[in-house]
Scaffold this motif. Structure first.
Motif, PDB file in Angstrom:
ATOM      1  N   PHE A 386       0.791  -1.126   0.110  1.00 20.60           N
ATOM      2  CA  PHE A 386       0.098  -0.013  -0.145  1.00 20.60           C
ATOM      3  C   PHE A 386       0.889   1.328  -0.072  1.00 20.60           C
ATOM      4  N   GLY A 387       1.564   1.473  -1.103  1.00 15.55           N
ATOM      5  CA  GLY A 387       2.409   2.570  -1.039  1.00 15.55           C
ATOM      6  C   GLY A 387       2.857   2.933  -2.928  1.00 15.55           C
ATOM      7  N   PRO A 388       3.592   3.711  -3.122  1.00 15.14           N
ATOM      8  CA  PRO A 388       3.885   4.002  -4.389  1.00 15.14           C
ATOM      9  C   PRO A 388       5.149   3.172  -4.954  1.00 15.14           C
ATOM     10  N   LEU A 389       4.701   1.698  -5.092  1.00 14.10           N
ATOM     11  CA  LEU A 389       5.593   0.858  -5.750  1.00 14.10           C
ATOM     12  C   LEU A 389       4.867   0.388  -6.965  1.00 14.10           C
ATOM     13  N   VAL A 390       5.829   0.489  -7.934  1.00 18.28           N
ATOM     14  CA  VAL A 390       5.352  -0.108  -9.472  1.00 18.28           C
ATOM     15  C   VAL A 390       6.286  -1.316  -9.870  1.00 18.28           C
TER      16      VAL A 390
END
Length: 485
Positions: A386-390
């Motif tokens: 739940f965070g900005p990881l792609v």
């Protein structure tokens, strides 16, 4: 805005309660105290359930669609008149950019008005099953609805449950997330202050732990639970609600996959994917988490997506030009960073190493991360972080893309990026997701149902079908005979 004197108090049966500890509400961008929340547990939930039960059983609220419609319209008007202050409070407690807060509130107000329109049109149907034998199907309010609201989009995620519940005639107990409790209290205040709404129809209780939520889930006097949150908590709710067989509306986790076909304009698509991945700092269940690009475009996609993610302006949501704020709190940021540390150690390639950013003491900033990986079964490809990881992956052809995108326990949302209309619709029909966007992402509307396949949840929110989770269908039969027979 001077906010440190703000306090969120329980509302139970038409009266405010100061029960429980006084907990500080912290701005995740600055670490400053925004205000305070009265946090208690099961005792307040039990009292709120009793108030909601009494209001449902003894008042005319469930049988008064015109009164319910006007109450919803008054609520929408009050929020609209106070939108600027509410948007600031949302940003101060959640961290998202002020423009995003204004947009979320605008969408929430629109949704209230949408359900106000449906309040007077929730029809059943009738038929003559045999000569003189009438069967009438009536949609009736299910009873007391328990609404458990997360912190990531506290306006929309409150209203998409509370508005349809009130529209059909349920009485309600809301349990918000403590991080954004101050905003929730302000958002619901016009309902509390509306003298035309019977006492006990709208209740709210605040807590830091889970006792109040557990009480809602297990109480035999609660008929519906509407929950938005993680799959793990959703599973516990299902298990704990089983003895009372209550209705469940669950929107749970997601691992949204974006399929970029070989004809897509990567330079145009990359900034849109970056925005989709960093919405609410990646803390949205429909955020772009996996990008599947045709193998012939991998190098171009790595370069363009990395540049687009690095170009996202990170800062205090109250500052002009901020596109991404902090995560909701330090504990959440650090948990995401621990997860990312494992990803960096095992991914095929780390293109962009996200990490904590400097800020005021108590702030929770983090930069986006991008990795490339070839194993679709890897834990970080499968599990929601739940965070900005792609995660960037490749595919050979349409069948390979669908197989990889569907290789997940989730099924909330996906997007397809291409100039070919036939291909986009072939893929959209083949994907096992509740929502599929074509050349866009994170587009949600009051009129359009949202929900997930598989472990992404049960039921639908938004749209006309959003009423159904708060209704029961009653069959009334009578043999009235036929004239002359």
């Amino acid at each position: 805005m001077t906010t440190t004197d703000l306090i969120a108090r329980h509302m139970i049966g038409g009266s405010y309660s100061d029960a429980g500890d006084k907990i500080a509400s912290i701005n995740p961008a600055t670490g400053a105290v925004v205000g305070h929340v009265r946090a208690d547990g099961a005792a307040q939930a039990t009292a709120a359930i009793a108030a909601a039960r009494a209001a449902f059983d003894t008042t005319l609220w469930p049988q008064s669609p015109r009164d319910r419609q006007m109450a919803l319209l008054r609520w929408a008007d009050a929020l609209e008149a106070d939108l600027a202050r509410l948007a600031e409070l949302l940003t101060l407690t959640n961290g998202k950019p002020l423009g995003a807060s204004k947009g979320e509130l605008g969408a929430a107000i629109s949704e209230i008005r949408y359900y106000a329109g449906l309040t007077r049109h929730n029809p059943g149907h009738a038929m003559e099953v045999a000569p003189g034998e009438l069967s009438v199907m009536l949609r009736e309010p299910a009873g007391v609805a328990g609404i458990i609201v997360p912190w990531n989009a506290p306006a929309v995620l409150l209203i998409r449950s509370l508005a349809p519940a009130l529209a059909v005639g349920c009485t309600t107990v809301t349990k918000p997330a403590p991080q954004t409790a101050l905003f929730t209290a302000a958002c619901m205040a016009p309902l509390f202050e509306d003298a035309a709404i019977p006492a006990g129809v709208v209740n709210v209780v605040f807590e830091v732990g889970h006792d109040a939520a557990q009480t809602l889930v297990t109480s035999p006097d609660v008929d519906v639970i509407s929950f938005t949150g993680s799959n793990a908590v959703g599973q516990r709710i299902m298990a704990d609600a089983a003895p009372t067989m209550k209705k469940l509306s669950l929107e749970l986790g997601g691992k949204s996959c974006c399929i970029v076909l070989d004809d897509a304009d990567i330079g145009v698509v990359a900034p849109k994917l970056a925005a989709a991945a960093t919405i609410i700092s990646g803390q949205q269940c429909t955020a772009a988490r996996r990008v599947l690009v045709h193998e012939s475009r991998l190098d171009e996609a790595k370069s363009a997506l990395s540049a687009a993610l690095q170009a996202v302006s990170i800062g205090d949501g109250m500052s002009d030009g901020t596109a991404m704020g902090p995560l909701i709190d330090i504990q959440s940021r650090d948990r995401v960073m621990r997860d990312c540390g494992t990803v960096y150690d095992t991914a095929d390639e780390v293109v962009l190493r996200g990490g904590p950013l400097d800020g005021p003491k108590g702030s929770a900033f983090m930069s986006p991360a991008l990795v490339v990986h070839s194993d679709p079964n890897a834990s970080f490809v499968q599990d929601e972080i739940f965070g900005p990881l792609v995660v960037l992956e490749t595919f050979r052809d349409e069948a390979d893309a669908v197989a990889k995108a569907n290789n997940t326990v989730y099924g909330l949302s996906a997007s397809i990026w291409t100039h070919r209309g036939d291909a986009s619709w072939r893929l959209a029909r083949a994907l096992r997701n509740g929502t599929v966007w074509i050349n866009d992402h994170n587009r949600l509307f009051a009129e359009a149902e949202t929900g997930g396949y598989r472990r992404s949840g049960l039921g639908r929110l938004h749209g006309f079908d959003g009423l159904l989770d708060f209704c029961e269908l009653k069959h009334v039969y009578q043999n009235v005979g036929v004239v002359g027979h």
